[in-house]
Write a protein that holds these residues in place. Structure first.
Motif, PDB file in Angstrom:
ATOM      1  N   ALA A  21       0.865  -1.173   0.000  1.00  0.00           N
ATOM      2  CA  ALA A  21       0.000   0.000   0.000  1.00  0.00           C
ATOM      3  C   ALA A  21       0.904   1.227   0.000  1.00  0.00           C
ATOM      4  CB  ALA A  21      -0.921   0.002   1.209  1.00  0.00           C
ATOM      5  N   PHE A  22       0.565   2.190  -0.830  1.00  0.00           N
ATOM      6  CA  PHE A  22       1.367   3.411  -0.925  1.00  0.00           C
ATOM      7  C   PHE A  22       0.471   4.592  -1.236  1.00  0.00           C
ATOM      8  CE2 PHE A  22       1.030   1.930  -5.248  1.00  0.00           C
ATOM      9  CZ  PHE A  22       1.006   3.067  -6.035  1.00  0.00           C
ATOM     10  N   ARG A  23       1.036   5.783  -1.042  1.00  0.00           N
ATOM     11  CA  ARG A  23       0.297   7.012  -1.305  1.00  0.00           C
ATOM     12  C   ARG A  23       0.997   7.783  -2.419  1.00  0.00           C
ATOM     13  NH1 ARG A  23      -3.140   9.669   2.145  1.00  0.00           N
ATOM     14  NH2 ARG A  23      -2.306   8.605   3.981  1.00  0.00           N
ATOM     15  N   ASP A  24       0.217   8.329  -3.331  1.00  0.00           N
ATOM     16  CA  ASP A  24       0.751   9.250  -4.333  1.00  0.00           C
ATOM     17  C   ASP A  24      -0.208  10.426  -4.441  1.00  0.00           C
ATOM     18  OD1 ASP A  24      -1.378   8.451  -5.980  1.00  0.00           O
ATOM     19  OD2 ASP A  24      -0.138   7.306  -7.358  1.00  0.00           O
ATOM     20  N   THR A  25      -0.036  11.256  -5.429  1.00  0.00           N
ATOM     21  CA  THR A  25      -0.868  12.455  -5.545  1.00  0.00           C
ATOM     22  C   THR A  25      -2.338  12.123  -5.795  1.00  0.00           C
ATOM     23  OG1 THR A  25      -0.304  12.621  -7.890  1.00  0.00           O
ATOM     24  CG2 THR A  25       1.015  13.928  -6.345  1.00  0.00           C
ATOM     25  N   ASP A  26      -2.623  10.911  -6.260  1.00  0.00           N
ATOM     26  CA  ASP A  26      -4.005  10.495  -6.499  1.00  0.00           C
ATOM     27  C   ASP A  26      -4.652   9.855  -5.278  1.00  0.00           C
ATOM     28  OD1 ASP A  26      -3.923  11.336  -9.172  1.00  0.00           O
ATOM     29  OD2 ASP A  26      -3.080   9.426  -9.824  1.00  0.00           O
ATOM     30  N   GLY A  27      -3.878   9.607  -4.218  1.00  0.00           N
ATOM     31  CA  GLY A  27      -4.441   8.986  -3.020  1.00  0.00           C
ATOM     32  C   GLY A  27      -3.686   7.730  -2.622  1.00  0.00           C
ATOM     33  N   VAL A  28      -4.387   6.848  -1.926  1.00  0.00           N
ATOM     34  CA  VAL A  28      -3.803   5.606  -1.424  1.00  0.00           C
ATOM     35  C   VAL A  28      -4.171   4.469  -2.372  1.00  0.00           C
ATOM     36  CG1 VAL A  28      -3.792   3.969   0.497  1.00  0.00           C
ATOM     37  CG2 VAL A  28      -3.901   6.417   0.947  1.00  0.00           C
ATOM     38  N   HIS A  29      -3.204   3.595  -2.624  1.00  0.00           N
ATOM     39  CA  HIS A  29      -3.403   2.470  -3.536  1.00  0.00           C
ATOM     40  C   HIS A  29      -2.887   1.181  -2.894  1.00  0.00           C
ATOM     41  CE1 HIS A  29      -3.963   5.497  -6.679  1.00  0.00           C
ATOM     42  NE2 HIS A  29      -2.904   6.091  -6.169  1.00  0.00           N
ATOM     43  N   ALA A  30      -3.501   0.071  -3.249  1.00  0.00           N
ATOM     44  CA  ALA A  30      -3.025  -1.249  -2.839  1.00  0.00           C
ATOM     45  C   ALA A  30      -2.722  -2.038  -4.104  1.00  0.00           C
ATOM     46  CB  ALA A  30      -4.081  -1.969  -2.007  1.00  0.00           C
ATOM     47  N   VAL A  31      -1.502  -2.567  -4.183  1.00  0.00           N
ATOM     48  CA  VAL A  31      -1.069  -3.293  -5.374  1.00  0.00           C
ATOM     49  C   VAL A  31      -0.307  -4.551  -4.953  1.00  0.00           C
ATOM     50  CG1 VAL A  31      -0.935  -1.224  -6.832  1.00  0.00           C
ATOM     51  CG2 VAL A  31       1.091  -1.968  -5.568  1.00  0.00           C
ATOM     52  N   THR A  32      -0.135  -5.449  -5.900  1.00  0.00           N
ATOM     53  CA  THR A  32       0.669  -6.637  -5.648  1.00  0.00           C
ATOM     54  C   THR A  32       2.145  -6.268  -5.688  1.00  0.00           C
ATOM     55  OG1 THR A  32       0.852  -7.224  -7.983  1.00  0.00           O
ATOM     56  CG2 THR A  32      -1.077  -8.095  -6.787  1.00  0.00           C
ATOM     57  N   ARG A  33       2.979  -7.159  -5.237  1.00  0.00           N
ATOM     58  CA  ARG A  33       4.431  -6.929  -5.302  1.00  0.00           C
ATOM     59  C   ARG A  33       4.884  -6.739  -6.746  1.00  0.00           C
ATOM     60  NH1 ARG A  33       7.261  -8.265  -0.429  1.00  0.00           N
ATOM     61  NH2 ARG A  33       9.184  -8.599  -1.590  1.00  0.00           N
ATOM     62  N   ASP A  34       4.349  -7.546  -7.665  1.00  0.00           N
ATOM     63  CA  ASP A  34       4.728  -7.415  -9.073  1.00  0.00           C
ATOM     64  C   ASP A  34       4.319  -6.054  -9.641  1.00  0.00           C
ATOM     65  OD1 ASP A  34       5.862  -9.950  -9.101  1.00  0.00           O
ATOM     66  OD2 ASP A  34       4.120 -10.903 -10.046  1.00  0.00           O
ATOM     67  N   GLN A  35       3.130  -5.593  -9.270  1.00  0.00           N
ATOM     68  CA  GLN A  35       2.683  -4.282  -9.748  1.00  0.00           C
ATOM     69  C   GLN A  35       3.557  -3.169  -9.179  1.00  0.00           C
ATOM     70  OE1 GLN A  35      -1.336  -4.820  -8.290  1.00  0.00           O
ATOM     71  NE2 GLN A  35      -2.163  -4.961 -10.376  1.00  0.00           N
ATOM     72  N   PHE A  36       3.926  -3.284  -7.899  1.00  0.00           N
ATOM     73  CA  PHE A  36       4.780  -2.268  -7.295  1.00  0.00           C
ATOM     74  C   PHE A  36       6.163  -2.275  -7.947  1.00  0.00           C
ATOM     75  CE2 PHE A  36       7.334  -0.217  -3.970  1.00  0.00           C
ATOM     76  CZ  PHE A  36       6.537   0.892  -3.690  1.00  0.00           C
ATOM     77  N   GLN A  37       6.677  -3.462  -8.254  1.00  0.00           N
ATOM     78  CA  GLN A  37       7.980  -3.555  -8.929  1.00  0.00           C
ATOM     79  C   GLN A  37       7.931  -2.856 -10.278  1.00  0.00           C
ATOM     80  OE1 GLN A  37      11.097  -5.209  -7.752  1.00  0.00           O
ATOM     81  NE2 GLN A  37      11.554  -3.587  -9.240  1.00  0.00           N
ATOM     82  N   LYS A  38       6.838  -3.045 -11.018  1.00  0.00           N
ATOM     83  CA  LYS A  38       6.690  -2.369 -12.314  1.00  0.00           C
ATOM     84  C   LYS A  38       6.646  -0.858 -12.121  1.00  0.00           C
ATOM     85  CE  LYS A  38       3.922  -2.153 -16.557  1.00  0.00           C
ATOM     86  NZ  LYS A  38       4.636  -0.967 -16.947  1.00  0.00           N
ATOM     87  N   LEU A  39       5.910  -0.399 -11.116  1.00  0.00           N
ATOM     88  CA  LEU A  39       5.864   1.040 -10.828  1.00  0.00           C
ATOM     89  C   LEU A  39       7.256   1.569 -10.490  1.00  0.00           C
ATOM     90  CD1 LEU A  39       2.602   1.123  -8.674  1.00  0.00           C
ATOM     91  CD2 LEU A  39       2.901   2.151 -10.946  1.00  0.00           C
ATOM     92  N   ALA A  40       8.032   0.797  -9.738  1.00  0.00           N
ATOM     93  CA  ALA A  40       9.401   1.191  -9.395  1.00  0.00           C
ATOM     94  C   ALA A  40      10.277   1.216 -10.646  1.00  0.00           C
ATOM     95  CB  ALA A  40       9.978   0.238  -8.352  1.00  0.00           C
TER      96      ALA A  40
END
Length: 170
Positions: free
Chosen positions: A103-122
């Motif tokens: 779970a993380f926060r960005d300018t659009d708000g709070v989001h919950a993603v899988t580890r794979d999705q977070f890795q792609k975002l990184a």
């Protein structure tokens, strides 16, 4: 003693943090509060009431605390909490127990993603060492209150796992 206000629990209280698999509507939050209130009011260990409270934050997170100085939860009572959250989530059509890992926060708000999705975002640079992440591994209410829950990714386990540590300059 049963349920008390979450903010009345001492810092030493045991803490569990669950996150829904999506943002909840105001109506869903009200229903979840009602269901959690009924559960925590009757939550017991070895037939003795636990001194417990809960909070819902950012339209996604369920925080449950227990004052272990009064009576610590037993393995069976912890199982009953997880079972109650599973049942409540099932009735409401939300996942509370097996929700996405990150779970993380960005300018659009709070989001919950899988580890794979977070890795792609990184990898894509959409999250970095300064992105606020929620560390659901903290287990004491004092840690939550002292700011150890929502922290920059680079200072948490997320930084190590996703190579988001601050880069050192020579």
């Amino acid at each position: 003693m049963g349920m008390i206000a979450f903010n009345e629990l001492p810092d030493s209280s045991r803490l569990w943090i669950f996150s829904a698999d999506r943002l909840l509507s105001e109506q869903e939050i009200a229903e979840l509060r009602s269901q959690l209130g009924a559960f925590t009011e009757s939550w017991a260990a070895h037939r003795k009431d636990l001194t417990a409270g809960f909070d819902i934050r950012d339209g996604m997170f369920v925080l449950i605390g227990v004052d272990e100085s009064k009576l610590p939860p037993s393995g069976c009572s912890i199982d009953s909490m997880v079972g109650a959250l599973t049942m409540i989530g099932g009735r409401m059509g939300i996942e509370l127990v097996d929700s996405p890992d990150i779970a993380f926060r960005d300018t659009d708000g709070v989001h919950a993603v899988t580890r794979d999705q977070f890795q792609k975002l990184a990898n894509d640079g959409d999250v970095d060492s300064q992105t606020p992440v929620f560390d659901r591994t903290i287990s004491r209410l004092g840690d939550l209150r002292s700011g150890k829950w929502e922290i920059p990714a680079g200072t948490s386990w997320h930084g190590r796992a996703f190579d988001l540590r601050e880069k050192q300059t020579a």
